[in-house]
Design an enzyme around this catalytic site. Structure first.
Site, PDB file in Angstrom:
ATOM      1  N   TYR A 359     -46.550  45.468   1.120  1.00 30.08           N
ATOM      2  CA  TYR A 359     -45.897  46.706   1.554  1.00 30.08           C
ATOM      3  C   TYR A 359     -45.158  46.474   2.878  1.00 30.08           C
ATOM      4  O   TYR A 359     -45.761  46.008   3.857  1.00 30.08           O
ATOM      5  CB  TYR A 359     -46.935  47.811   1.723  1.00 30.08           C
ATOM      6  CG  TYR A 359     -46.342  49.163   1.996  1.00 30.08           C
ATOM      7  CD1 TYR A 359     -45.511  49.765   1.058  1.00 30.08           C
ATOM      8  CD2 TYR A 359     -46.593  49.831   3.183  1.00 30.08           C
ATOM      9  CE1 TYR A 359     -44.957  51.013   1.301  1.00 30.08           C
ATOM     10  CE2 TYR A 359     -46.052  51.071   3.434  1.00 30.08           C
ATOM     11  CZ  TYR A 359     -45.222  51.660   2.487  1.00 30.08           C
ATOM     12  OH  TYR A 359     -44.667  52.886   2.730  1.00 30.08           O
ATOM     13  N   CYS A 689     -47.933  74.718  41.404  1.00 23.57           N
ATOM     14  CA  CYS A 689     -48.172  73.293  41.595  1.00 23.57           C
ATOM     15  C   CYS A 689     -47.388  72.815  42.817  1.00 23.57           C
ATOM     16  O   CYS A 689     -46.748  73.586  43.518  1.00 23.57           O
ATOM     17  CB  CYS A 689     -47.764  72.510  40.339  1.00 23.57           C
ATOM     18  SG  CYS A 689     -45.988  72.531  40.025  1.00 23.57           S
ATOM     19  N   CYS A 691     -44.700  71.260  42.929  1.00 24.52           N
ATOM     20  CA  CYS A 691     -43.252  71.442  42.765  1.00 24.52           C
ATOM     21  C   CYS A 691     -42.823  72.868  43.095  1.00 24.52           C
ATOM     22  O   CYS A 691     -41.626  73.172  43.106  1.00 24.52           O
ATOM     23  CB  CYS A 691     -42.830  71.126  41.322  1.00 24.52           C
ATOM     24  SG  CYS A 691     -43.363  69.519  40.740  1.00 24.52           S
ATOM     25  N   CYS A 721     -45.221  66.833  39.297  1.00 31.75           N
ATOM     26  CA  CYS A 721     -46.137  66.309  40.309  1.00 31.75           C
ATOM     27  C   CYS A 721     -47.496  66.030  39.665  1.00 31.75           C
ATOM     28  O   CYS A 721     -47.695  66.224  38.473  1.00 31.75           O
ATOM     29  CB  CYS A 721     -46.270  67.303  41.459  1.00 31.75           C
ATOM     30  SG  CYS A 721     -46.935  68.909  40.930  1.00 31.75           S
ATOM     31  N   CYS A 761     -41.856  70.680  56.485  1.00 28.89           N
ATOM     32  CA  CYS A 761     -41.751  69.692  55.412  1.00 28.89           C
ATOM     33  C   CYS A 761     -43.038  69.698  54.590  1.00 28.89           C
ATOM     34  O   CYS A 761     -43.921  70.522  54.801  1.00 28.89           O
ATOM     35  CB  CYS A 761     -41.480  68.301  55.979  1.00 28.89           C
ATOM     36  SG  CYS A 761     -42.893  67.588  56.857  1.00 28.89           S
ATOM     37  N   CYS A 763     -45.433  67.764  54.728  1.00 29.79           N
ATOM     38  CA  CYS A 763     -46.602  67.394  55.531  1.00 29.79           C
ATOM     39  C   CYS A 763     -47.137  68.575  56.331  1.00 29.79           C
ATOM     40  O   CYS A 763     -48.077  68.421  57.108  1.00 29.79           O
ATOM     41  CB  CYS A 763     -46.240  66.265  56.495  1.00 29.79           C
ATOM     42  SG  CYS A 763     -45.494  64.824  55.698  1.00 29.79           S
TER      43      CYS A 763
END
Length: 844
Positions: A359, A689, A691, A721, A761, A763
């Site tokens: 096959y 989340c 993002c 993320c 930011c 952080c």
């Protein structure tokens, strides 16, 4: 008295004679007529009778055979592929019946196609007088699904008929008779997996095909008015591979390089003549000409004497090929024989039904330990081309020892010849020869050689030369598709010194990656899980027929204007529809269904929701983003997009375009099956989340301590993320969460949120403001970025002018989703300037 006595005796004898039970009739159904004929020929000992069914292409073969513990009257007929196909119910078959987005939810049905009606009538007629049904379709996922199509049709006529499944990997006497002795039950899970894929392919393909065909025909009536601009979740990734390689080639910037070569010609034995050894630079090459010239000058300083610093020898082997599976057959046929994949598989199917090979649609490259390899090799001992090699292979110590790979579909062995064939011609003979030689080479031994490496130093630079002596060719004797040539160098000893015959500094230029060949494309499809071994050739042929791609004179794929425009159009709208991840997940989900012991409908709902909603979200954006290329007039279908124009179709409202999975799964037979992955909780309770998007809810299905436990995950389909949170932890305080979850949650706010007038930011520290210095359209433009050193930055970036009109939005909880997306001014697709779209661009 005599007649009376005789009558009594005869009557008594007639009463005592055993009555013959009615004949037990078995209906057997194969996938193709050739297979039905070959199976009948084997089981009947060439003694079958033929009659016509309602389809003139699918005969009925009748004979007697002992199976199921009794003598049976066998009727063997066939199909011509799939008997049933999914289609939309009622008016939704018509292109203008509804908004394309609605096709993700409308009812679908599995119906008999027009050219299969006669075959269906044959099955219905034959099963009425049958006491058992045996399925002889191919033993792969598609074959299992076709088998259940046969079962459903037959049980509509005879609900209680017993059904058996014949499992085989080759149409040979041994395999077919073994299948009759070991009849099994058909696999419902495998069939359901195919149903899931077929239904998703219909919904996704039809929705996008209708959308982009109608839209682009309206925008480009003079060019595309008569063209079907189809979309398929396998077609587009296949096209994407071609476009990606073409773009990489076009964007490639060649660089000049330089290197140093040393040659030495010497005559060490008068009988051998002069031998030239070429020494390569250990630095390989330099892209700085001046630096290379300096090093070259050092080598040229007198005395120009090279010193041998090391001489090493080691055995080398060239590995024999791995056992053949379908993808390898397609690639080898394309590269070595110049036969395309579609033609290769067509020929392989013919050889299979004629009993010459096993096959041909298999993912297995491992021969089982109890596989009778000696018998198969023995079949080749009388072949005029490689019979001697087969005899030598059987005489080796240990006999045939195949080189196995690491893949197995648990259904079929690797592709191999099942009997000798000396009467084939044309491409059929070439494909058979490739399979037979590959099998014999795989079962032989690796080629063996001896490699010598000589290291020298000249002017402070190191060079080396390599020589190769082939000791045993082994598998190479029968396998002309591989090359391994010896290389002779002179004999050197450590400490030898010589003056080079040549010392050169040749230059060169890097070259762009070549366009993809068919073998390259098949390898990429296999690597990324696009399609199956049975459908690779079909998808490649489709994008060629649609004129999305073309072929160059050397048979390499080049994207056409239409194919390039489709890929680039979706990319500009923010949807990389040509990326392989979505389809790969669908194929994985289909295989996953195979292995489940739970109800397959539960997985169908989950898989449909995940895949359908992913494409649903993608399908909504073209209508919402005018700057992407497909946008048109009319209200948006829901949801806004930065820089977006008007929608391509009249929208159905904001709720319709949600891609969170809350709409459930697929509707079939009038019943909507709600997704187990749907996020049914309100937005107020669902965290955002990293993002900044609302996360989705998934359920752990792997066996373990967390089975059945729900968790949050990033809602993006691609490039999201790594956000993760258990649902049952969401309502607990931050102090009660684990440090890992807390660390993730602390970054759940979008990094551009301002606190006390400062831009923060990722952080959570104030960002710094900088100005673009590089020449270009954005020179002088100011932006915010992370204030940390470059190697420690979080990746935060925002244009200053895009934030001027945005009010501060302080957040009180990291677990709350952001309120609304900030609207940014549109950017022109032509001049790239901010403040207008390409429709109103003053520069065009």
């Amino acid at each position: 008295m005599f007649y009376k006595a005789a009558f009594i005796v005869l009557t008594h004898h007639r009463i005592l004679m055993p009555r013959h039970a009615s004949t037990f009739k078995v209906l057997s159904v194969a996938e193709k007529n050739d297979a039905a004929k070959r199976i009948s020929d084997i089981l009947s000992g060439h003694q079958y009778q033929v009659r016509n069914g309602f389809s003139k292409y699918n005969k009925i073969y009748e004979f007697s055979y002992h199976m199921l513990g009794q003598n049976c009257a066998m009727s063997v007929t066939s199909l011509s592929g799939h008997l049933l196909n999914y289609n939309f119910a009622g008016i939704y078959k018509k292109w203008h019946s509804c908004h394309p987005l609605s096709l993700f939810d409308v009812e679908v049905e599995k119906i008999v196609t027009e050219n299969m009606v006669d075959i269906k009538r044959t099955l219905e007629r034959e099963v009425r007088n049958s006491q058992a049904l045996v399925i002889w379709t191919d033993c792969d996922r598609e074959g299992e699904n076709i088998g259940f199509e046969i079962i459903n049709i037959c049980r509509n006529i005879k609900p209680n008929i017993p059904v058996y499944r014949a499992r085989f990997s080759e149409i040979t006497d041994r395999s077919i008779k073994s299948a009759c002795r070991n009849l099994q039950q058909p696999d419902q899970n495998t069939s359901d997996a195919v149903d899931v894929r077929q239904e998703l392919d219909l919904r996704i393909g039809a929705a996008f095909t209708r959308f982009q065909t109608l839209r682009l025909q309206k925008v480009f009536p003079h060019v595309l008015s008569d063209k079907l601009i189809s979309y398929g979740s396998c077609q587009f990734p296949t096209l994407g591979f071609v476009v990606e390689r073409y773009k990489a080639r076009e964007q490639f910037q060649p660089e000049d390089f330089w290197k140093i070569e040393v040659t030495h010609t010497t005559t060490q034995h008068n009988d051998d003549g002069p031998v030239t050894s070429t020494f390569s630079w250990k630095r390989n090459r330099l892209f700085n000409e001046l630096a290379c010239r300096v090093l070259y000058a050092n080598c040229m300083e007198p005395p120009v004497v090279a010193t041998v610093t090391n001489v090493s020898s080691r055995p080398r082997s060239k590995w024999r090929p791995v056992a053949m599976e379908t993808v390898e057959l397609e690639k080898l046929a394309s590269r070595k024989l110049r036969i395309n994949a579609k033609e290769t598989m067509k020929i392989a199917e013919t050889l299979y039904t004629q009993g010459y090979i096993s096959y041909p649609r298999t993912e297995t490259n491992i021969f089982p330990k109890d596989f009778d390899l000696e018998r198969l090799v023995g079949e080749q001992t009388n072949h005029p081309a490689w019979g001697n090699f087969a005899r030598d292979l059987l005489a080796l110590e240990g006999g045939p020892q195949p080189r196995n790979g690491h893949k197995s579909d648990q259904a079929h062995p690797p592709i191999h010849p099942t009997k000798a064939a000396s009467n084939l011609s044309g491409n059929n003979a070439r494909i058979y020869e490739l399979i037979a030689r590959h099998f014999l080479a795989c079962c032989h031994r690796d080629a063996k050689g001896h490699e010598t490496t000589v290291d020298i130093i000249l002017g402070g630079e190191e060079f080396n030369a390599q020589g190769l002596m082939i000791i045993e060719r082994n598998y190479l004797e029968v396998y002309p598709y591989d090359r391994w040539n010896g290389k002779i160098i002179a004999v050197y000893n450590i400490g030898d010194e010589f003056e080079p015959t040549g010392l050169n500094m040749p230059g060169g230029r890097t070259t762009a990656p070549p366009l993809l060949t068919e073998a390259d494309l098949i390898a990429l499809m296999d690597k990324h899980g696009i399609g199956t071994d049975a459908t690779h050739a079909e998808h490649i042929e489709t994008i060629k027929q649609r004129m999305y791609v073309g072929l160059t004179s050397d048979q390499r794929f080049l994207p056409g204007e239409l194919g390039m425009g489709l890929v680039e159009g979706y990319n500009l709208m923010g949807y990389e529809m040509s990326r392989p991840e979505l389809r790969a997940e669908l194929e994985f989900g289909s295989r996953y269904t195979n292995n489940q012991h739970t109800a397959s409908n539960q997985h169908r709902g989950a898989s449909n929701a995940r895949q359908g909603n992913a494409h649903r979200g993608a399908g909504s954006r073209p209508g919402a983003g005018g700057s992407g290329g497909f946008g048109g007039n009319g209200p948006r279908g829901g949801g806004s997009r930065p820089g977006g124009g008007s929608g391509g179709h009249t929208g159905a409202g904001p709720g319709v375009l949600s891609s969170r999975g809350s709409r459930g799964g697929v509707k079939k037979g009038g019943t909507r099956k709600k997704s187990t992955l749907a996020a049914t909780r309100s937005d107020e309770n669902v965290p955002a989340c990293q993002c900044g998007e609302v996360s989705i809810v998934l359920t752990v299905r792997k066996d373990g301590p967390n089975t059945g436990r729900e968790f949050y995950k990033c809602g993006k389909q691609n490039g999201g993320c790594d956000f993760f949170m258990w649902v049952d932890n969401n309502n607990q305080s931050t102090q009660q969460q684990t440090s890992f979850t807390s660390g993730l949650n602390n970054r759940n706010i979008k990094s551009s949120i301002r606190v006390s007038g400062d831009v923060m930011c990722k952080c959570d520290i104030p960002a710094t403001q900088r100005t673009v210095q590089k020449e270009g359209a954005n020179k002088g433009r100011m932006f915010y970025t992370c204030d940390k050193p470059r190697d420690a930055q979080c990746g935060f970036f925002e244009w200053c002018d895009s934030m001027q009109n945005t009010a501060p939005t302080p957040s009180t909880s990291h677990n709350q989703p952001r309120a609304a997306k900030r609207k940014r001014p549109p950017t022109c697709g032509l001049c790239k300037e901010v403040g207008h779209t390409k429709r109103g661009c003053p520069n065009k």
